[in-house]
Design a protein around this motif. Structure first.
Motif, PDB file in Angstrom:
ATOM      1  N   TRP A 134       0.831  -1.217   0.000  1.00 48.98           N
ATOM      2  CA  TRP A 134       0.000   0.000   0.000  1.00 48.98           C
ATOM      3  C   TRP A 134       0.858   1.257   0.000  1.00 48.98           C
ATOM      4  N   ASP A 140      -5.145   1.808  -9.170  1.00 48.68           N
ATOM      5  CA  ASP A 140      -6.175   0.770  -9.075  1.00 48.68           C
ATOM      6  C   ASP A 140      -7.549   1.424  -9.112  1.00 48.68           C
ATOM      7  N   HIS A 190     -10.405   0.137  -9.026  1.00 47.82           N
ATOM      8  CA  HIS A 190     -11.385  -0.498  -8.140  1.00 47.82           C
ATOM      9  C   HIS A 190     -11.222  -0.076  -6.685  1.00 47.82           C
ATOM     10  N   HIS A 191     -10.051   0.441  -6.346  1.00 46.65           N
ATOM     11  CA  HIS A 191      -9.769   0.907  -4.985  1.00 46.65           C
ATOM     12  C   HIS A 191      -9.136   2.293  -5.072  1.00 46.65           C
ATOM     13  N   PHE A 214      -6.264   3.440  -2.738  1.00 44.88           N
ATOM     14  CA  PHE A 214      -5.095   2.572  -2.672  1.00 44.88           C
ATOM     15  C   PHE A 214      -3.850   3.298  -3.163  1.00 44.88           C
ATOM     16  N   TYR A 248      -5.847   2.157   4.763  1.00 41.12           N
ATOM     17  CA  TYR A 248      -5.793   0.699   4.867  1.00 41.12           C
ATOM     18  C   TYR A 248      -6.621   0.226   6.059  1.00 41.12           C
ATOM     19  N   LEU A 269     -10.414   0.558   5.372  1.00 40.28           N
ATOM     20  CA  LEU A 269     -10.893  -0.494   4.484  1.00 40.28           C
ATOM     21  C   LEU A 269     -10.929  -1.840   5.197  1.00 40.28           C
TER      22      LEU A 269
END
Length: 138
Positions: free
Chosen positions: A35, A43, A45-46, A49, A80, A83
């Motif tokens: 990370w 990314d 999708h995140h 991140f 982090y 999530l």
């Protein structure tokens, strides 16, 4: 307990005819390293991140850049942790205390010639303390 493929120096680790796997504390250590070192925004999708630490390459080393590195590391680790907490609420059976980031104990930085060195100390939910070293060349 969740698992991830084992990565060393950016490469998957073969173990015989299979790929290496990490879990527990080792998974957390690997996740945090990835990370912090991954480029922010890579990314789709995140979206939270990664970090912008590579943006400091070619900059000047000063107390303000040292503070910016420390702040960026804290931002990434907090993302982090957020999530991970969300995933824990959804599927608590997938996690062990050894892989849950419970506390960021400290993030200390120091300036060395052409780099800012950061030392992160954290604690898991099972009480184990971990250490992560990050070097940001500027």
């Amino acid at each position: 307990m969740s698992r991830s493929l084992q990565i060393v120096n950016g490469d998957l680790v073969p173990t015989g005819s299979r790929l290496g796997v990490v879990s527990g504390f080792d998974k957390l250590q690997q996740d945090l390293d990835i990370w912090v070192r991954a480029r922010y925004g890579d990314d789709s999708h995140h979206p939270s991140f990664g970090s912008v630490l590579d943006n400091y390459i070619g900059g000047t080393i000063s107390e303000s850049s040292e503070l910016a590195v420390r702040s960026e590391i804290m931002r990434v680790l907090s993302n982090y942790q957020t999530l991970q907490f969300q995933r824990l609420q959804e599927t608590p059976e997938k996690f062990s205390g050894a892989e849950l980031l419970d506390e960021i104990v400290s993030v200390t930085t120091s300036i060395r010639l052409d780099a800012i060195l950061a030392d992160v100390i954290y604690r898991t939910a099972s009480g184990r303390q971990g250490d992560l070293q990050i070097q940001v060349r500027v």
